[in-house]
Write a protein that holds these residues in place. Structure first.
Motif, PDB file in Angstrom:
ATOM      1  N   VAL A  32      26.416  38.375  37.875  1.00 36.76           N
ATOM      2  CA  VAL A  32      24.967  38.460  37.665  1.00 36.76           C
ATOM      3  C   VAL A  32      24.711  39.259  36.395  1.00 36.76           C
ATOM      4  O   VAL A  32      25.221  40.370  36.235  1.00 36.76           O
ATOM      5  CB  VAL A  32      24.274  39.120  38.863  1.00 36.76           C
ATOM      6  CG1 VAL A  32      22.777  39.301  38.583  1.00 36.76           C
ATOM      7  CG2 VAL A  32      24.479  38.277  40.127  1.00 36.76           C
ATOM      8  N   GLN A  33      23.926  38.665  35.500  1.00 35.31           N
ATOM      9  CA  GLN A  33      23.595  39.316  34.240  1.00 35.31           C
ATOM     10  C   GLN A  33      22.091  39.549  34.129  1.00 35.31           C
ATOM     11  O   GLN A  33      21.296  38.942  34.837  1.00 35.31           O
ATOM     12  CB  GLN A  33      24.025  38.444  33.065  1.00 35.31           C
ATOM     13  CG  GLN A  33      25.468  38.046  33.050  1.00 35.31           C
ATOM     14  CD  GLN A  33      25.873  37.405  31.729  1.00 35.31           C
ATOM     15  OE1 GLN A  33      25.278  37.676  30.678  1.00 35.31           O
ATOM     16  NE2 GLN A  33      26.900  36.563  31.778  1.00 35.31           N
ATOM     17  N   THR A  34      21.732  40.403  33.188  1.00 32.31           N
ATOM     18  CA  THR A  34      20.340  40.559  32.793  1.00 32.31           C
ATOM     19  C   THR A  34      20.324  40.954  31.325  1.00 32.31           C
ATOM     20  O   THR A  34      21.373  41.039  30.687  1.00 32.31           O
ATOM     21  CB  THR A  34      19.616  41.599  33.659  1.00 32.31           C
ATOM     22  OG1 THR A  34      18.210  41.615  33.325  1.00 32.31           O
ATOM     23  CG2 THR A  34      20.175  42.999  33.441  1.00 32.31           C
ATOM     24  N   VAL A  53      19.889  48.903  35.702  1.00 34.42           N
ATOM     25  CA  VAL A  53      20.383  47.594  36.148  1.00 34.42           C
ATOM     26  C   VAL A  53      21.798  47.709  36.705  1.00 34.42           C
ATOM     27  O   VAL A  53      22.191  46.928  37.583  1.00 34.42           O
ATOM     28  CB  VAL A  53      20.308  46.520  35.032  1.00 34.42           C
ATOM     29  CG1 VAL A  53      18.868  46.359  34.562  1.00 34.42           C
ATOM     30  CG2 VAL A  53      21.243  46.805  33.870  1.00 34.42           C
ATOM     31  N   ALA A  58      24.043  44.856  38.476  1.00 35.62           N
ATOM     32  CA  ALA A  58      24.366  43.957  37.369  1.00 35.62           C
ATOM     33  C   ALA A  58      25.826  44.101  36.963  1.00 35.62           C
ATOM     34  O   ALA A  58      26.365  45.212  36.894  1.00 35.62           O
ATOM     35  CB  ALA A  58      23.465  44.244  36.176  1.00 35.62           C
ATOM     36  N   VAL A  61      25.414  43.091  30.935  1.00 34.81           N
ATOM     37  CA  VAL A  61      24.074  43.226  30.383  1.00 34.81           C
ATOM     38  C   VAL A  61      24.081  42.789  28.917  1.00 34.81           C
ATOM     39  O   VAL A  61      25.057  43.008  28.201  1.00 34.81           O
ATOM     40  CB  VAL A  61      23.553  44.675  30.516  1.00 34.81           C
ATOM     41  CG1 VAL A  61      24.357  45.642  29.647  1.00 34.81           C
ATOM     42  CG2 VAL A  61      22.062  44.764  30.185  1.00 34.81           C
ATOM     43  N   ARG A 239      21.916  34.322  34.834  1.00 30.41           N
ATOM     44  CA  ARG A 239      20.877  35.266  34.430  1.00 30.41           C
ATOM     45  C   ARG A 239      19.530  34.671  34.826  1.00 30.41           C
ATOM     46  O   ARG A 239      19.178  33.562  34.433  1.00 30.41           O
ATOM     47  CB  ARG A 239      20.904  35.530  32.921  1.00 30.41           C
ATOM     48  CG  ARG A 239      19.947  36.683  32.497  1.00 30.41           C
ATOM     49  CD  ARG A 239      18.763  36.167  31.710  1.00 30.41           C
ATOM     50  NE  ARG A 239      17.745  37.204  31.489  1.00 30.41           N
ATOM     51  CZ  ARG A 239      17.155  37.443  30.327  1.00 30.41           C
ATOM     52  NH1 ARG A 239      17.474  36.740  29.263  1.00 30.41           N
ATOM     53  NH2 ARG A 239      16.207  38.359  30.232  1.00 30.41           N
ATOM     54  N   VAL A 250      18.033  41.130  38.305  1.00 29.13           N
ATOM     55  CA  VAL A 250      19.295  41.350  39.011  1.00 29.13           C
ATOM     56  C   VAL A 250      19.116  41.124  40.509  1.00 29.13           C
ATOM     57  O   VAL A 250      19.942  40.462  41.160  1.00 29.13           O
ATOM     58  CB  VAL A 250      19.825  42.768  38.735  1.00 29.13           C
ATOM     59  CG1 VAL A 250      21.103  43.030  39.527  1.00 29.13           C
ATOM     60  CG2 VAL A 250      20.070  42.968  37.248  1.00 29.13           C
TER      61      VAL A 250
END
Length: 380
Positions: A32-34, A53, A58, A61, A239, A250
């Motif tokens: 999982v990205q942001t 995050v 996360a 990033v 994302r 996230v």
């Protein structure tokens, strides 16, 4: 527990790359990205946002690096956070070189957009020398002019062709540590493009519905688009793009993975919408309960049901269950079995205590299992 083949998701086979110390693709968990929305040149503000995050879970990033001030701040940022940082360098090849030298784990770059072949070679060399992977990021809103002329409009075929053209440039420079995304704000367009790309190559795919909107509409669009692709076995990292705090991205990302059984983090609350049969205030109870349980990262499930119609059945499938009963007395279930009854007073406090205790037990079991030597270790 019975075998449930209807839940099986068979992931597309892809090669694996590393984003810092995080594997993406192959048999690695879907990450999982942001992306931060602070000025990257403001290192302290960016560090604070990345730490937030990180706490939300996360894995990776991304930060925007449109100017030299941003890449100048990058090393300080990277030195003060725990998760890999992806540098989005836009169109300027020098920013890519600076970001790689500063310790970026990955560059978000379309090599065909940064100029001459020599500039591409310089960026690739910097990436190789510094253990930096790349992401090719195709967007329906910024397709190359020759593809728009060829196809007349953004379409799945144009997006796939764009991604593969950029990929060939990196391949020609003997660079293969990259992933590809083909994003669009239109769910159908994005999904079709990803399906086409999944068939055309074995590179890991970064999923997203770009410019999805605010929390409500963006969450729905992302769940439909990203969720349908993951269900089809497509996607190695995601994302969720929301006009909201990156922490919310996230949370939604993990909720999508949790719903599909692809990855579990924190408490999955199963609750009814409430109706005239409810024996306590379900909506308020769940609202407060979710807030109070947000700190738990151990994967587990809790059911909160207002009456006995569906309550016992849901409780059988959850770690902690709570079902409304008559005369202000309700049933509490632990590990699917009736455990004790509870009056109306302090429902939330009581359930939080039970969940925290159960989470500690589950985590202890997880840690003990991890500590066991595997077969290879035992053989040695």
């Amino acid at each position: 527990m019975s075998v449930r083949p209807y839940r099986d998701i068979y992931r597309r086979k892809s090669r694996q790359i590393m984003v810092g110390n995080v594997p993406v693709g192959g048999d690695a968990p879907i990450t999982v990205q942001t992306m931060t929305n602070t000025l990257t040149s403001d290192a302290q503000a960016t560090i604070r946002q990345i730490k937030a995050v990180e706490e939300a879970g996360a894995d990776i990033v991304r930060v925007s690096c449109p100017d030299v001030e941003s890449t100048a701040a990058l090393k300080t940022i990277i030195d003060n956070v725990s998760i890999p940082v992806v540098a989005d360098i836009h169109f300027h090849y020098k920013r890519g070189i600076e970001a790689a030298l500063a310790g970026a784990a990955c560059l978000r770059i379309n090599p065909g957009n940064i100029g001459s072949a020599e500039k591409v070679r310089e960026v690739v060399k910097a990436a190789k020398d510094n253990g930096c992977s790349m992401r090719i990021g195709v967007n329906a809103g910024s397709l190359e002019k020759h593809l728009l002329e060829k196809y007349g409009e953004p379409c799945p075929e144009a997006m796939v062709e764009s991604g593969l053209e950029h990929a060939r440039i990196l391949e020609d420079n003997d660079f293969f540590d990259f992933k590809i995304s083909v994003k669009a704000s239109d769910v159908f367009l994005a999904a079709a493009a990803y399906h086409g790309l999944a068939e055309a190559c074995d590179y890991p795919l970064h999923l997203g519905i770009t410019e999805a909107g605010g929390i409500r509409t963006g969450t729905i669009k992302s769940a439909m688009g990203i969720g349908s692709l993951l269900w089809a076995g497509i996607g190695d990292t995601i994302r969720v793009s929301l006009s909201a705090d990156p922490v919310e991205e996230v949370k939604v990302g993990f909720d999508i993975l949790k719903t599909l059984g692809l990855r579990h983090r924190g408490v999955n609350v199963i609750s009814c919408p409430s109706c005239a049969r409810q024996q306590f205030n379900v909506i308020k109870t769940v609202e407060v309960l979710e807030e109070r349980l947000a700190h738990i990262t151990t994967p587990m499930s809790v059911s909160v049901i207002g009456c006995v119609v569906n309550g016992p059945g849901e409780a059988r499938e959850t770690d902690i269950g709570f079902t409304g009963g008559g005369k202000g007395t309700h049933q509490v279930y632990v590990s699917g079995l009736p455990d004790h009854r509870l009056k109306d007073d302090n429902i939330v406090d009581h359930l939080v205590g039970l969940v925290e205790k159960k989470a500690a037990e589950i985590q202890a079991e997880i840690d003990a299992e991890k500590a066991k030597p595997n077969a290879a270790d035992a053989a040695e």
